[in-house]
Every structure is written in structure tokens, then in C-alpha cells.
Design a protein around this motif. Sequence first.
Motif, PDB file in Angstrom:
ATOM      1  N   PHE A  16       0.669  -1.357  -0.076  1.00 44.35           N
ATOM      2  CA  PHE A  16      -0.080  -0.058  -0.165  1.00 44.35           C
ATOM      3  C   PHE A  16       0.740   1.162   0.157  1.00 44.35           C
ATOM      4  O   PHE A  16       0.580   2.341  -0.401  1.00 44.35           O
ATOM      5  N   ALA A  17       1.922   1.115   0.529  1.00 47.20           N
ATOM      6  CA  ALA A  17       2.859   2.327   0.582  1.00 47.20           C
ATOM      7  C   ALA A  17       3.790   2.346  -0.721  1.00 47.20           C
ATOM      8  O   ALA A  17       4.584   3.243  -0.803  1.00 47.20           O
ATOM      9  N   SER A  18       3.777   1.398  -1.437  1.00 51.40           N
ATOM     10  CA  SER A  18       4.655   1.332  -2.612  1.00 51.40           C
ATOM     11  C   SER A  18       4.417   2.465  -3.776  1.00 51.40           C
ATOM     12  O   SER A  18       3.319   2.983  -3.618  1.00 51.40           O
ATOM     13  N   ASP A  19       5.334   2.634  -4.608  1.00 45.05           N
ATOM     14  CA  ASP A  19       5.129   3.337  -5.838  1.00 45.05           C
ATOM     15  C   ASP A  19       3.867   3.161  -6.482  1.00 45.05           C
ATOM     16  O   ASP A  19       3.259   4.100  -7.244  1.00 45.05           O
ATOM     17  N   GLY A  20       3.723   1.796  -6.694  1.00 44.27           N
ATOM     18  CA  GLY A  20       2.685   1.217  -7.823  1.00 44.27           C
ATOM     19  C   GLY A  20       1.511   1.818  -7.263  1.00 44.27           C
ATOM     20  O   GLY A  20       0.492   2.209  -7.976  1.00 44.27           O
ATOM     21  N   ALA A  21       1.187   1.587  -5.889  1.00 37.86           N
ATOM     22  CA  ALA A  21      -0.089   1.748  -5.069  1.00 37.86           C
ATOM     23  C   ALA A  21      -0.175   3.517  -5.151  1.00 37.86           C
ATOM     24  O   ALA A  21      -1.320   3.907  -5.098  1.00 37.86           O
ATOM     25  N   ALA A  22       0.591   3.998  -5.406  1.00 36.10           N
ATOM     26  CA  ALA A  22       0.416   5.623  -5.615  1.00 36.10           C
ATOM     27  C   ALA A  22       0.286   6.097  -7.123  1.00 36.10           C
ATOM     28  O   ALA A  22      -0.211   7.303  -7.173  1.00 36.10           O
ATOM     29  N   ASP A  23       0.008   5.155  -7.958  1.00 34.83           N
ATOM     30  CA  ASP A  23      -0.092   5.468  -9.337  1.00 34.83           C
ATOM     31  C   ASP A  23      -1.879   5.630  -9.289  1.00 34.83           C
ATOM     32  O   ASP A  23      -2.554   4.824  -8.513  1.00 34.83           O
ATOM     33  N   TYR A  24      -2.192   6.640 -10.433  1.00 31.00           N
ATOM     34  CA  TYR A  24      -3.684   6.578 -10.459  1.00 31.00           C
ATOM     35  C   TYR A  24      -4.318   5.869 -11.530  1.00 31.00           C
ATOM     36  O   TYR A  24      -5.608   5.572 -11.559  1.00 31.00           O
ATOM     37  N   LEU A  25      -3.597   5.469 -12.402  1.00 26.87           N
ATOM     38  CA  LEU A  25      -4.050   4.389 -13.431  1.00 26.87           C
ATOM     39  C   LEU A  25      -5.321   4.942 -14.162  1.00 26.87           C
ATOM     40  O   LEU A  25      -6.560   4.390 -14.291  1.00 26.87           O
ATOM     41  N   GLY A  26      -5.467   6.173 -14.440  1.00 22.95           N
ATOM     42  CA  GLY A  26      -6.303   6.922 -15.093  1.00 22.95           C
ATOM     43  C   GLY A  26      -7.711   7.056 -14.304  1.00 22.95           C
ATOM     44  O   GLY A  26      -8.766   7.843 -14.704  1.00 22.95           O
ATOM     45  N   GLU A  27      -7.585   6.936 -13.087  1.00 21.23           N
ATOM     46  CA  GLU A  27      -8.707   7.458 -12.136  1.00 21.23           C
ATOM     47  C   GLU A  27      -8.672   8.599 -11.372  1.00 21.23           C
ATOM     48  O   GLU A  27      -7.516   9.193 -11.427  1.00 21.23           O
ATOM     49  N   ALA A  28      -9.434   9.094 -10.698  1.00 22.99           N
ATOM     50  CA  ALA A  28      -9.312  10.487  -9.797  1.00 22.99           C
ATOM     51  C   ALA A  28      -8.585  10.062  -8.608  1.00 22.99           C
ATOM     52  O   ALA A  28      -8.097  11.166  -8.081  1.00 22.99           O
ATOM     53  N   VAL A  29      -8.467   9.039  -8.259  1.00 23.54           N
ATOM     54  CA  VAL A  29      -7.824   9.013  -7.061  1.00 23.54           C
ATOM     55  C   VAL A  29      -6.417   7.651  -7.147  1.00 23.54           C
ATOM     56  O   VAL A  29      -6.515   6.811  -8.111  1.00 23.54           O
ATOM     57  N   SER A  30      -5.508   7.779  -6.297  1.00 22.36           N
ATOM     58  CA  SER A  30      -4.427   6.801  -6.483  1.00 22.36           C
ATOM     59  C   SER A  30      -5.018   5.314  -6.122  1.00 22.36           C
ATOM     60  O   SER A  30      -6.071   5.165  -5.486  1.00 22.36           O
ATOM     61  N   GLN A  31      -4.334   4.296  -6.572  1.00 18.31           N
ATOM     62  CA  GLN A  31      -4.721   2.899  -6.517  1.00 18.31           C
ATOM     63  C   GLN A  31      -4.670   2.665  -4.788  1.00 18.31           C
ATOM     64  O   GLN A  31      -5.831   1.885  -4.229  1.00 18.31           O
TER      65      GLN A  31
END
Length: 198
Positions: A16-31
Motif C-alpha cells: 500500500f505504501a509502494s510507488d505502484g499503489a501511488a499510481d492513478y491508472l487513469g482514475e481520480a484517486v491513487s490505487q
Amino acid sequence: MSIEPPGAVQIIADMFASDGAADYLGEAVSQATHMLQAAALAERAGAARPLIAAALLHDVGHFTSTVSGRDLMRGTDNRHSEHGANWLTQWFGPEVTEPVRLHVDAKRYLCAVEPGYLQRLSAASVYTLSVQGGPMGGQESAEFAAKPFAADACQLRRWDDEAKVPDAPTPEFEHFAPLLAGLVQSRRGRLENSGHDH
Ligand SMILES: [Fe+2]
């Protein structure tokens, strides 16, 4: 002196604290925020604990698969529901893993059977729908609906769709850590007991 390997909850917390989870993947919030909001919605709805955990963990496959969420957004299906569910089987039972496995199919199912559902999806979700196979046909819908965790997966899916609100109050990961720890522990206890029986 041996060093204990990190437990499930620590590994998931790190994710949850990783860079990947900080990604938005096209949404309005991070993963990370997205998954925390989904779990908060499940909790508020009075869902059973395994289903709250499933909501919290439903998109981990974006980070556990070699084909990432970014690849999905570039048009390659990363089959994140399968990867995530398989990864979670090391710690959790089917009440957690199977709604995760079915949450993409639940979108394809709801698009087929519920008028107006597709219109409520985010643009990113509509885009990935096409990569993931589009709405189900009649036969496939019937087969999906007959699966044991189909109803749970549809509930999860609705929280998934709603959990994209920027600036909504969102619990920290730590809020859900005891729930996860409890589920991991009771599963381990069940497995140990069944080992003694046979
Ligand atoms: Fe999601």
C-alpha cells in the motif's frame, strides 16, 4: 539467531505504501486510496469481514503481476483479478480470494444484465472493459451467476465503482490491519486443525 520473515500484514502494508499503489491508472484517486475507499464502503455497508478484506485487496494484482496496471491502461489485459486472487491464496481463504478473482467478470456481468450500469462506470473502467472482453453474452452471464461467490463479487464491484472520490475522508491502511491479521490467523488455525485431523 534467525530473523522472522515479514508476515502477511507487513507485506501488504508495504504494498500500500509502494510507488505502484501511488499510481492513478487513469482514475481520480491513487490505487491505494481507491482500495481503502472500497474497503471503507464495504465496512459501512456492514459486510462480513472477509468481504471487507476482499474490497481492500481487490486490485493487488496490479502490483503482483509482471504485467502491470500501466500495461492494462496501454491496452494489454493484465488479468489482475486472477493474479491478485492467486497471490492472496497464500494467506486467505476463498471468502476473500474468490470475490477478488471475480470482480472483473462482475463488471462484465453487470454490464450485460443491468440497464444503466455501464453509464455509471468511470471512463477508465469503460476503457478497460473493452480490453477485458466487453459485456458478457447470455450463456456466460448464466455461468457467472451460478458461481458460489458471484453475489459477493457483484457487491464488491459496486464498492469498487464508487471508490474513486477525490478528497473523500479515507481511513489509513492501519485501520484495516487488525482485520487482516485476524483473518490470516484464523485461516492458519483452521489449516493446522485440519492437518491434525487427517
Ligand atoms: Fe478497483
